[in-house]
Design a protein around this motif. Sequence first.
Motif, PDB file in Angstrom:
ATOM      1  N   PHE A 214       0.829  -1.205   0.000  1.00  0.00           N
ATOM      2  CA  PHE A 214       0.000   0.000   0.000  1.00  0.00           C
ATOM      3  C   PHE A 214       0.863   1.255   0.000  1.00  0.00           C
ATOM      4  O   PHE A 214       0.587   2.220  -0.725  1.00  0.00           O
ATOM      5  CB  PHE A 214      -0.922  -0.004   1.221  1.00  0.00           C
ATOM      6  CG  PHE A 214      -1.717   1.258   1.380  1.00  0.00           C
ATOM      7  CD1 PHE A 214      -2.837   1.490   0.597  1.00  0.00           C
ATOM      8  CD2 PHE A 214      -1.345   2.230   2.304  1.00  0.00           C
ATOM      9  CE1 PHE A 214      -3.575   2.670   0.723  1.00  0.00           C
ATOM     10  CE2 PHE A 214      -2.064   3.404   2.438  1.00  0.00           C
ATOM     11  CZ  PHE A 214      -3.189   3.616   1.650  1.00  0.00           C
ATOM     12  N   GLY A 215       1.905   1.252   0.821  1.00  0.00           N
ATOM     13  CA  GLY A 215       2.796   2.407   0.896  1.00  0.00           C
ATOM     14  C   GLY A 215       3.490   2.686  -0.426  1.00  0.00           C
ATOM     15  O   GLY A 215       3.627   3.844  -0.836  1.00  0.00           O
ATOM     16  N   LEU A 216       3.945   1.619  -1.100  1.00  0.00           N
ATOM     17  CA  LEU A 216       4.602   1.793  -2.396  1.00  0.00           C
ATOM     18  C   LEU A 216       3.675   2.443  -3.406  1.00  0.00           C
ATOM     19  O   LEU A 216       4.047   3.396  -4.106  1.00  0.00           O
ATOM     20  CB  LEU A 216       5.069   0.434  -2.925  1.00  0.00           C
ATOM     21  CG  LEU A 216       6.389  -0.123  -2.395  1.00  0.00           C
ATOM     22  CD1 LEU A 216       6.627  -1.515  -2.945  1.00  0.00           C
ATOM     23  CD2 LEU A 216       7.550   0.793  -2.737  1.00  0.00           C
ATOM     24  N   LEU A 217       2.453   1.923  -3.489  1.00  0.00           N
ATOM     25  CA  LEU A 217       1.512   2.413  -4.498  1.00  0.00           C
ATOM     26  C   LEU A 217       0.980   3.801  -4.152  1.00  0.00           C
ATOM     27  O   LEU A 217       0.746   4.629  -5.029  1.00  0.00           O
ATOM     28  CB  LEU A 217       0.348   1.429  -4.644  1.00  0.00           C
ATOM     29  CG  LEU A 217       0.729   0.030  -5.141  1.00  0.00           C
ATOM     30  CD1 LEU A 217      -0.493  -0.871  -5.172  1.00  0.00           C
ATOM     31  CD2 LEU A 217       1.384   0.095  -6.512  1.00  0.00           C
ATOM     32  N   ALA A 218       0.787   4.053  -2.860  1.00  0.00           N
ATOM     33  CA  ALA A 218       0.156   5.305  -2.446  1.00  0.00           C
ATOM     34  C   ALA A 218       1.133   6.473  -2.376  1.00  0.00           C
ATOM     35  O   ALA A 218       0.776   7.614  -2.705  1.00  0.00           O
ATOM     36  CB  ALA A 218      -0.518   5.122  -1.085  1.00  0.00           C
ATOM     37  N   PHE A 219       2.377   6.202  -1.945  1.00  0.00           N
ATOM     38  CA  PHE A 219       3.285   7.301  -1.633  1.00  0.00           C
ATOM     39  C   PHE A 219       4.412   7.511  -2.633  1.00  0.00           C
ATOM     40  O   PHE A 219       5.115   8.517  -2.545  1.00  0.00           O
ATOM     41  CB  PHE A 219       3.894   7.097  -0.246  1.00  0.00           C
ATOM     42  CG  PHE A 219       2.876   7.091   0.864  1.00  0.00           C
ATOM     43  CD1 PHE A 219       1.980   8.131   1.001  1.00  0.00           C
ATOM     44  CD2 PHE A 219       2.794   6.039   1.765  1.00  0.00           C
ATOM     45  CE1 PHE A 219       1.035   8.137   2.014  1.00  0.00           C
ATOM     46  CE2 PHE A 219       1.849   6.028   2.780  1.00  0.00           C
ATOM     47  CZ  PHE A 219       0.968   7.081   2.904  1.00  0.00           C
ATOM     48  N   SER A 220       4.629   6.566  -3.562  1.00  0.00           N
ATOM     49  CA  SER A 220       5.768   6.712  -4.473  1.00  0.00           C
ATOM     50  C   SER A 220       5.659   7.983  -5.313  1.00  0.00           C
ATOM     51  O   SER A 220       6.636   8.712  -5.497  1.00  0.00           O
ATOM     52  CB  SER A 220       5.880   5.480  -5.384  1.00  0.00           C
ATOM     53  OG  SER A 220       4.708   5.312  -6.152  1.00  0.00           O
ATOM     54  N   ARG A 221       4.441   8.267  -5.824  1.00  0.00           N
ATOM     55  CA  ARG A 221       4.261   9.479  -6.633  1.00  0.00           C
ATOM     56  C   ARG A 221       4.412  10.733  -5.775  1.00  0.00           C
ATOM     57  O   ARG A 221       5.001  11.728  -6.211  1.00  0.00           O
ATOM     58  CB  ARG A 221       2.884   9.465  -7.298  1.00  0.00           C
ATOM     59  CG  ARG A 221       2.715   8.385  -8.344  1.00  0.00           C
ATOM     60  CD  ARG A 221       1.326   8.435  -8.974  1.00  0.00           C
ATOM     61  NE  ARG A 221       1.105   7.339  -9.893  1.00  0.00           N
ATOM     62  CZ  ARG A 221       0.731   6.122  -9.532  1.00  0.00           C
ATOM     63  NH1 ARG A 221       0.536   5.850  -8.256  1.00  0.00           N
ATOM     64  NH2 ARG A 221       0.569   5.171 -10.428  1.00  0.00           N
ATOM     65  N   LEU A 222       3.871  10.683  -4.556  1.00  0.00           N
ATOM     66  CA  LEU A 222       3.979  11.835  -3.659  1.00  0.00           C
ATOM     67  C   LEU A 222       5.433  12.112  -3.312  1.00  0.00           C
ATOM     68  O   LEU A 222       5.879  13.270  -3.337  1.00  0.00           O
ATOM     69  CB  LEU A 222       3.174  11.582  -2.380  1.00  0.00           C
ATOM     70  CG  LEU A 222       3.265  12.659  -1.291  1.00  0.00           C
ATOM     71  CD1 LEU A 222       2.734  13.986  -1.806  1.00  0.00           C
ATOM     72  CD2 LEU A 222       2.537  12.222  -0.033  1.00  0.00           C
ATOM     73  N   ILE A 223       6.177  11.048  -2.992  1.00  0.00           N
ATOM     74  CA  ILE A 223       7.591  11.208  -2.643  1.00  0.00           C
ATOM     75  C   ILE A 223       8.371  11.763  -3.830  1.00  0.00           C
ATOM     76  O   ILE A 223       9.210  12.664  -3.685  1.00  0.00           O
ATOM     77  CB  ILE A 223       8.178   9.860  -2.184  1.00  0.00           C
ATOM     78  CG1 ILE A 223       7.588   9.481  -0.821  1.00  0.00           C
ATOM     79  CG2 ILE A 223       9.701   9.929  -2.095  1.00  0.00           C
ATOM     80  CD1 ILE A 223       7.927   8.076  -0.381  1.00  0.00           C
ATOM     81  N   SER A 224       8.102  11.219  -5.012  1.00  0.00           N
ATOM     82  CA  SER A 224       8.781  11.699  -6.215  1.00  0.00           C
ATOM     83  C   SER A 224       8.497  13.183  -6.447  1.00  0.00           C
ATOM     84  O   SER A 224       9.404  13.967  -6.761  1.00  0.00           O
ATOM     85  CB  SER A 224       8.324  10.872  -7.419  1.00  0.00           C
ATOM     86  OG  SER A 224       8.990  11.289  -8.586  1.00  0.00           O
TER      87      SER A 224
END
Length: 249
Positions: A214-224
Amino acid sequence: KRTAAIQWRTFITGMLMGAADLVPGISGGTVALLSGIYGRLLAAIGHFNLHFLKLVIARQMNKAWNYIDGLFLLNLALGIVIALLLLSKLISWLLLVQPLIMWSLFLGLIIVASLMLLKELSTHNQLRRSWLLLGVLASVALANVSLLQPVESFSGWGYLWLVGAGALAISAMLLPGVSGSFILLMLGIYPFLIARLAAFDIVIIAIFAIGCSFGLLAFSRLISYLLKRYTATVMSLLAGLMMGSVVKL
């Protein structure tokens, strides 16, 4: 031959990332950055989107696999998982028989990592002191919250806390400078999770893995997005969080 060499290099990089994220103070994201795959990793994770889903529904599996850079992610994931399984038993055993030495080692690693990050930010004139202070204060405050005391077990609704911890830890893994284990340490579940991983507790590992997914899918774009637009602010805040975690240790 070149393709095979690249795949082995990706696999070894994954092992280094897994080993790094088992130890508070060392970041898997930093390993990815230094090895030159950081941008590719964020891009591949970011491709788990609606277009990918449409390809899967249309049964265009080859296109879907290539769209998410599947071979790259597979080799990287295999390396990370193997490193976690191989080294978790050693770290769990050392925490049991030599806790003072291990926690002292983690303390030293976090201090050095935070100082190196501060030096890097200062060198490029990117240190934001107000955000650094905010990070320190937030970390110290978290260290004194009763919910973040060492956890011995999970059950019932407590599993949701474990899912959330997985999401936060994997998000930290994507950030250069902060390890997933550092987040788990702050949340008070690092020793418990290392022990369960070493014992190959399928239930706990599966629940934690759900949170990581869930963290990978939800936050990867936000972190980028944040790293591209607010690099100095984000990294200054992370440096403050790491410095403040000394209180927790």
